[in-house]
Design a protein around this motif. Sequence first.
Motif, PDB file in Angstrom:
ATOM      1  N   GLN A 240       0.832  -1.202   0.000  1.00 52.10           N
ATOM      2  CA  GLN A 240       0.000   0.000   0.000  1.00 52.10           C
ATOM      3  C   GLN A 240       0.870   1.256   0.000  1.00 52.10           C
ATOM      4  O   GLN A 240       0.579   2.215  -0.721  1.00 52.10           O
ATOM      5  N   ALA A 241       1.934   1.250   0.793  1.00 54.43           N
ATOM      6  CA  ALA A 241       2.845   2.399   0.844  1.00 54.43           C
ATOM      7  C   ALA A 241       3.524   2.588  -0.510  1.00 54.43           C
ATOM      8  O   ALA A 241       3.654   3.717  -0.989  1.00 54.43           O
ATOM      9  N   ASP A 242       3.943   1.483  -1.144  1.00 56.10           N
ATOM     10  CA  ASP A 242       4.575   1.571  -2.462  1.00 56.10           C
ATOM     11  C   ASP A 242       3.614   2.140  -3.499  1.00 56.10           C
ATOM     12  O   ASP A 242       3.994   2.977  -4.323  1.00 56.10           O
ATOM     13  N   ARG A 243       2.348   1.676  -3.464  1.00 56.46           N
ATOM     14  CA  ARG A 243       1.347   2.196  -4.405  1.00 56.46           C
ATOM     15  C   ARG A 243       1.121   3.688  -4.195  1.00 56.46           C
ATOM     16  O   ARG A 243       1.047   4.461  -5.149  1.00 56.46           O
ATOM     17  N   LEU A 244       1.027   4.105  -2.935  1.00 51.98           N
ATOM     18  CA  LEU A 244       0.817   5.511  -2.624  1.00 51.98           C
ATOM     19  C   LEU A 244       2.009   6.343  -3.081  1.00 51.98           C
ATOM     20  O   LEU A 244       1.830   7.401  -3.709  1.00 51.98           O
ATOM     21  N   ASN A 245       3.229   5.881  -2.817  1.00 48.96           N
ATOM     22  CA  ASN A 245       4.428   6.594  -3.266  1.00 48.96           C
ATOM     23  C   ASN A 245       4.452   6.699  -4.785  1.00 48.96           C
ATOM     24  O   ASN A 245       4.825   7.737  -5.337  1.00 48.96           O
ATOM     25  N   SER A 246       4.073   5.638  -5.467  1.00 50.56           N
ATOM     26  CA  SER A 246       4.036   5.649  -6.926  1.00 50.56           C
ATOM     27  C   SER A 246       3.028   6.673  -7.444  1.00 50.56           C
ATOM     28  O   SER A 246       3.297   7.407  -8.396  1.00 50.56           O
ATOM     29  N   GLN A 247       1.866   6.748  -6.808  1.00 50.08           N
ATOM     30  CA  GLN A 247       0.846   7.706  -7.230  1.00 50.08           C
ATOM     31  C   GLN A 247       1.300   9.141  -6.983  1.00 50.08           C
ATOM     32  O   GLN A 247       1.073  10.017  -7.823  1.00 50.08           O
ATOM     33  N   VAL A 248       1.953   9.373  -5.857  1.00 52.47           N
ATOM     34  CA  VAL A 248       2.460  10.713  -5.553  1.00 52.47           C
ATOM     35  C   VAL A 248       3.542  11.096  -6.561  1.00 52.47           C
ATOM     36  O   VAL A 248       3.562  12.218  -7.075  1.00 52.47           O
ATOM     37  N   ALA A 249       4.433  10.153  -6.854  1.00 57.46           N
ATOM     38  CA  ALA A 249       5.511  10.422  -7.814  1.00 57.46           C
ATOM     39  C   ALA A 249       4.934  10.726  -9.192  1.00 57.46           C
ATOM     40  O   ALA A 249       5.370  11.662  -9.869  1.00 57.46           O
ATOM     41  N   ARG A 250       3.928   9.976  -9.614  1.00 52.31           N
ATOM     42  CA  ARG A 250       3.296  10.210 -10.919  1.00 52.31           C
ATOM     43  C   ARG A 250       2.629  11.582 -10.938  1.00 52.31           C
ATOM     44  O   ARG A 250       2.700  12.309 -11.924  1.00 52.31           O
ATOM     45  N   ALA A 251       2.010  11.956  -9.833  1.00 48.88           N
ATOM     46  CA  ALA A 251       1.281  13.231  -9.768  1.00 48.88           C
ATOM     47  C   ALA A 251       2.211  14.434  -9.839  1.00 48.88           C
ATOM     48  O   ALA A 251       1.765  15.545 -10.137  1.00 48.88           O
ATOM     49  N   SER A 252       3.505  14.248  -9.608  1.00 53.80           N
ATOM     50  CA  SER A 252       4.440  15.373  -9.665  1.00 53.80           C
ATOM     51  C   SER A 252       4.740  15.804 -11.104  1.00 53.80           C
ATOM     52  O   SER A 252       5.353  16.838 -11.318  1.00 53.80           O
ATOM     53  N   TRP A 253       4.298  15.011 -12.087  1.00 55.47           N
ATOM     54  CA  TRP A 253       4.485  15.344 -13.504  1.00 55.47           C
ATOM     55  C   TRP A 253       3.183  15.889 -14.063  1.00 55.47           C
ATOM     56  O   TRP A 253       2.136  15.275 -13.947  1.00 55.47           O
ATOM     57  N   ARG A 254       3.247  17.078 -14.687  1.00 49.47           N
ATOM     58  CA  ARG A 254       2.067  17.687 -15.306  1.00 49.47           C
ATOM     59  C   ARG A 254       2.059  17.361 -16.802  1.00 49.47           C
ATOM     60  O   ARG A 254       3.085  17.467 -17.473  1.00 49.47           O
ATOM     61  N   ILE A 255       0.889  16.988 -17.293  1.00 48.27           N
ATOM     62  CA  ILE A 255       0.742  16.642 -18.714  1.00 48.27           C
ATOM     63  C   ILE A 255      -0.362  17.500 -19.313  1.00 48.27           C
ATOM     64  O   ILE A 255      -1.424  17.666 -18.711  1.00 48.27           O
ATOM     65  N   LYS A 256      -0.083  18.021 -20.502  1.00 51.57           N
ATOM     66  CA  LYS A 256      -1.096  18.788 -21.225  1.00 51.57           C
ATOM     67  C   LYS A 256      -0.993  18.414 -22.699  1.00 51.57           C
ATOM     68  O   LYS A 256       0.110  18.397 -23.260  1.00 51.57           O
ATOM     69  N   CYS A 257      -2.122  18.129 -23.325  1.00 54.51           N
ATOM     70  CA  CYS A 257      -2.148  17.758 -24.746  1.00 54.51           C
ATOM     71  C   CYS A 257      -3.200  18.592 -25.467  1.00 54.51           C
ATOM     72  O   CYS A 257      -4.227  18.947 -24.884  1.00 54.51           O
ATOM     73  N   TRP A 258      -2.938  18.886 -26.731  1.00 56.52           N
ATOM     74  CA  TRP A 258      -3.895  19.638 -27.537  1.00 56.52           C
ATOM     75  C   TRP A 258      -3.612  19.412 -29.016  1.00 56.52           C
ATOM     76  O   TRP A 258      -2.575  18.886 -29.402  1.00 56.52           O
ATOM     77  N   VAL A 259      -4.563  19.849 -29.829  1.00 52.13           N
ATOM     78  CA  VAL A 259      -4.453  19.752 -31.281  1.00 52.13           C
ATOM     79  C   VAL A 259      -4.510  21.153 -31.847  1.00 52.13           C
ATOM     80  O   VAL A 259      -5.366  21.953 -31.467  1.00 52.13           O
ATOM     81  N   ARG A 260      -3.588  21.458 -32.749  1.00 50.07           N
ATOM     82  CA  ARG A 260      -3.650  22.707 -33.528  1.00 50.07           C
ATOM     83  C   ARG A 260      -4.248  22.342 -34.883  1.00 50.07           C
ATOM     84  O   ARG A 260      -3.558  21.796 -35.744  1.00 50.07           O
ATOM     85  N   VAL A 261      -5.505  22.623 -35.023  1.00 49.10           N
ATOM     86  CA  VAL A 261      -6.253  22.168 -36.182  1.00 49.10           C
ATOM     87  C   VAL A 261      -5.714  22.762 -37.476  1.00 49.10           C
ATOM     88  O   VAL A 261      -5.511  22.040 -38.459  1.00 49.10           O
ATOM     89  N   PHE A 262      -5.430  24.050 -37.510  1.00 49.84           N
ATOM     90  CA  PHE A 262      -4.998  24.689 -38.750  1.00 49.84           C
ATOM     91  C   PHE A 262      -3.605  24.244 -39.181  1.00 49.84           C
ATOM     92  O   PHE A 262      -3.282  24.284 -40.360  1.00 49.84           O
ATOM     93  N   GLU A 263      -2.782  23.845 -38.236  1.00 48.46           N
ATOM     94  CA  GLU A 263      -1.448  23.351 -38.567  1.00 48.46           C
ATOM     95  C   GLU A 263      -1.420  21.838 -38.687  1.00 48.46           C
ATOM     96  O   GLU A 263      -0.384  21.261 -39.003  1.00 48.46           O
TER      97      GLU A 263
END
Length: 182
Positions: A46-69
Amino acid sequence: MLKNISKMCGVLLILLGTNMSQAASAVDDQLNHLIRKVESQSQQEQADRLNSQVARASWRIKCWVRVFEDTKICVMQKNDLTIMHLNDTYSVSIGGKHQKNTMTQIRIDTGEVMEAREGLYRDAVPVIDQMKRGYNLFSRYKSQDKGSNVDRKVSLMGFTDAFNDMQLQYRRLESSASAQNF
């Protein structure tokens, strides 16, 4: 004689009862030890899973599409480290305001030093592969403001999970973009 036999049987029963209770006690101790071991492993998982989730949450992801390009973009960031997936290429960017035409160095754990101009690593698949296996990324670049070296350390905990999430989001962009073209 009957008295002696009954006394011997009584003594035997007492001895057997003592041995049986000791055997039962030993089994109980082993069982309790096993239960404590399983509970401890469960708590560690459980501690390993929680640490893994916290570590993953430290990375921000953003995705988008530029339609005209006709461009699909995903960006993943932590501190001053950015990974970009643009169409079919990857790049890694380190640092903020770099001094013009200076080299930036990065090292993942104790690996080889890699250099790029002003912190932009193009065709960064080899860098990303090392980051997936690494624990820390160390960087050095010259600051535009002061002209002095800026040394940074970025933990790569959760990087692989975040990178896989970014890939999944990117694929979803592809399917939604192709659906919009019809």
